[in-house]
Scaffold this motif. Sequence first.
Motif, short mmCIF file in Angstrom:
data_model
loop_
_atom_site.label_atom_id
_atom_site.label_comp_id
_atom_site.label_asym_id
_atom_site.label_seq_id
_atom_site.Cartn_x
_atom_site.Cartn_y
_atom_site.Cartn_z
N ARG A 83 2.38 -3.54 -9.76
CA ARG A 83 3.24 -4.47 -9.59
C ARG A 83 3.47 -5.30 -10.70
O ARG A 83 2.22 -5.71 -11.46
N ALA A 84 4.55 -5.57 -11.17
CA ALA A 84 4.82 -6.38 -12.31
C ALA A 84 5.36 -7.51 -12.15
O ALA A 84 6.82 -7.42 -11.93
N ASP A 85 5.06 -8.77 -12.18
CA ASP A 85 5.54 -10.06 -11.90
C ASP A 85 6.06 -10.48 -13.27
O ASP A 85 5.32 -11.09 -14.05
N LEU A 86 7.62 -10.63 -13.23
CA LEU A 86 8.23 -11.09 -14.52
C LEU A 86 8.05 -12.70 -14.85
O LEU A 86 8.01 -13.21 -15.81
N SER A 87 7.89 -13.31 -13.65
CA SER A 87 7.94 -14.70 -13.47
C SER A 87 6.60 -15.16 -14.46
O SER A 87 6.72 -16.29 -15.18
N VAL A 88 5.60 -14.67 -14.22
CA VAL A 88 4.27 -15.26 -14.67
C VAL A 88 3.51 -14.12 -15.69
O VAL A 88 2.60 -14.28 -16.17
N ARG A 89 4.55 -12.98 -15.85
CA ARG A 89 3.93 -11.84 -16.90
C ARG A 89 2.54 -11.48 -16.38
O ARG A 89 1.71 -11.40 -17.29
N ARG A 90 2.62 -11.13 -15.22
CA ARG A 90 1.24 -10.52 -14.60
C ARG A 90 1.26 -9.12 -14.06
O ARG A 90 2.53 -9.00 -13.49
N ALA A 91 0.49 -8.02 -14.39
CA ALA A 91 0.38 -6.99 -13.87
C ALA A 91 -0.78 -6.58 -12.91
O ALA A 91 -1.86 -7.07 -13.36
N SER A 92 -0.57 -5.85 -11.75
CA SER A 92 -1.75 -5.38 -10.90
C SER A 92 -1.26 -4.18 -10.32
O SER A 92 -0.21 -3.64 -10.43
N THR A 93 -2.20 -3.78 -9.56
CA THR A 93 -1.90 -2.34 -8.84
C THR A 93 -2.38 -2.17 -7.53
O THR A 93 -3.35 -3.10 -6.89
N VAL A 94 -1.76 -1.76 -6.51
CA VAL A 94 -2.26 -1.40 -5.22
C VAL A 94 -2.17 0.27 -4.89
O VAL A 94 -1.74 0.96 -5.89
N SER A 95 -3.04 0.48 -3.87
CA SER A 95 -3.05 1.78 -3.65
C SER A 95 -1.98 2.58 -3.08
O SER A 95 -1.48 1.96 -2.17
N THR A 96 -1.62 3.71 -3.37
CA THR A 96 -0.46 4.43 -2.75
C THR A 96 -0.67 4.75 -1.50
O THR A 96 0.04 4.93 -0.50
N LEU A 97 -1.86 4.92 -1.08
CA LEU A 97 -2.43 5.20 0.29
C LEU A 97 -2.06 4.13 1.50
O LEU A 97 -2.27 4.36 2.41
N ASP A 98 -2.04 3.12 0.77
CA ASP A 98 -1.56 2.07 1.68
C ASP A 98 -0.30 2.24 2.21
O ASP A 98 -0.14 1.77 3.50
N TYR A 99 0.50 3.46 1.71
CA TYR A 99 1.78 3.70 2.32
C TYR A 99 1.94 5.03 2.52
O TYR A 99 2.72 5.16 3.54
N SER A 100 1.43 5.94 1.83
CA SER A 100 1.87 7.53 1.82
C SER A 100 1.49 8.05 3.14
O SER A 100 2.00 8.95 3.52
N GLY A 101 0.54 7.65 3.80
CA GLY A 101 0.18 8.09 5.14
C GLY A 101 1.08 7.97 6.13
O GLY A 101 1.11 8.87 7.19
N LYS A 102 1.86 7.00 6.03
CA LYS A 102 2.82 6.67 7.03
C LYS A 102 4.30 6.90 6.75
O LYS A 102 5.06 6.93 7.68
N TYR A 103 4.52 6.94 5.50
CA TYR A 103 6.08 6.75 5.12
C TYR A 103 6.35 7.69 3.92
O TYR A 103 5.45 8.09 3.09
N VAL A 104 7.53 8.77 4.27
CA VAL A 104 7.79 9.98 3.77
C VAL A 104 8.10 9.69 2.18
O VAL A 104 9.46 9.01 2.22
N GLY A 105 7.84 10.19 1.34
CA GLY A 105 8.30 10.23 0.07
C GLY A 105 8.36 8.63 -0.56
O GLY A 105 8.06 7.87 -0.24
N GLY A 106 9.09 8.74 -1.92
CA GLY A 106 9.14 7.55 -2.58
C GLY A 106 10.16 6.47 -1.80
O GLY A 106 9.94 5.42 -1.89
N ARG A 107 11.21 7.19 -1.23
CA ARG A 107 12.40 6.26 -0.86
C ARG A 107 11.61 5.57 0.58
O ARG A 107 11.98 4.50 0.67
N GLY A 108 10.66 6.46 1.23
CA GLY A 108 10.16 5.75 2.46
C GLY A 108 9.13 4.71 2.32
O GLY A 108 8.99 3.53 2.62
#
Length: 287
Positions: free
Chosen positions: A12-37
């Motif tokens: 996650r890259a927030d341009l307003s405050v120039r801050r970067a962080s990460t989240v786990s792909t597993l938060d999404y990949s188990g329920k939603y198919v592929g990148g577009r999902g």
Amino acid sequence: MKTYGYAGRILRADLSVRRASTVSTLDYSGKYVGGRGIAARVYWDEVPPEAGAFDAANELIFITGPLCGVPAIGGSRWEVCGKGPMTPPHFSYGNLGGRWGAALKFAGYDGIVVQGQSETPAYLFIHDDKVEFRDASALWGKGAIEAREALKSDLGGSVRVVTIGPAAENMAVMATLLADNDASGSGGLGAVMGSKKLKAIVVKEGSRGVEIAQPGKLRELTAHYRGLRRCFPTDGWEYLSRWSRDPTMEPRLMPGPEMKKEPCYGCLGRCARKVYVSSDGKKGKFI
């Protein structure tokens, strides 16, 4: 928990405050198919319905799927998603190939969610597990190819770049994004990138690979794909599939002295795209 096909992190890259962080792909990949999902879920959760395409609340999502970075089987494909500036504004996406998506995966990220807006032109530089927000004022106003080559000259020829040109900077609704290997995507999302004053995202490829759940089955599928040559007969002629044809079987596709094949990541190189080198040494994709 294993993340077969995925790097395991979304940046996650927030341009307003120039801050970067990460989240786990597993938060999404188990329920939603592929990148577009995954992108559709992020968009649904985080972009307000009333937000306009050029508002800071809109998010621009650069995303790969589980096959990106896997040779031969769609390994080059990635997408950029977000609310596009068409009438009425709605969720849109552009699909690209080349090598940028695989480089992002090998750098350790499955996607990038770009949030907010920068006050001044900026670009992201992702390298060695670092994310830098850098000034892009000197690049603003340059064409996409010129900006891409300038960044490669400054940061090294092996980096992978997706960037925009003046049309996107001025939020022309048809503006595209341009990545390495002259891969391009639209959906009007180049203009959204321009509205965020994000000139480019540069990725230095890391050493991470893609872990496969069933490598034996993948080898079988890859062997089958490599064996494809001819498709359906029509009026006595056999036509070659665009994505599995052999240029040596079609004289018009044979590279001349000024052309050579430059396949996208992991591709067999049997499509019609070639690199043209002009008399002044400049290169570009030709089909």
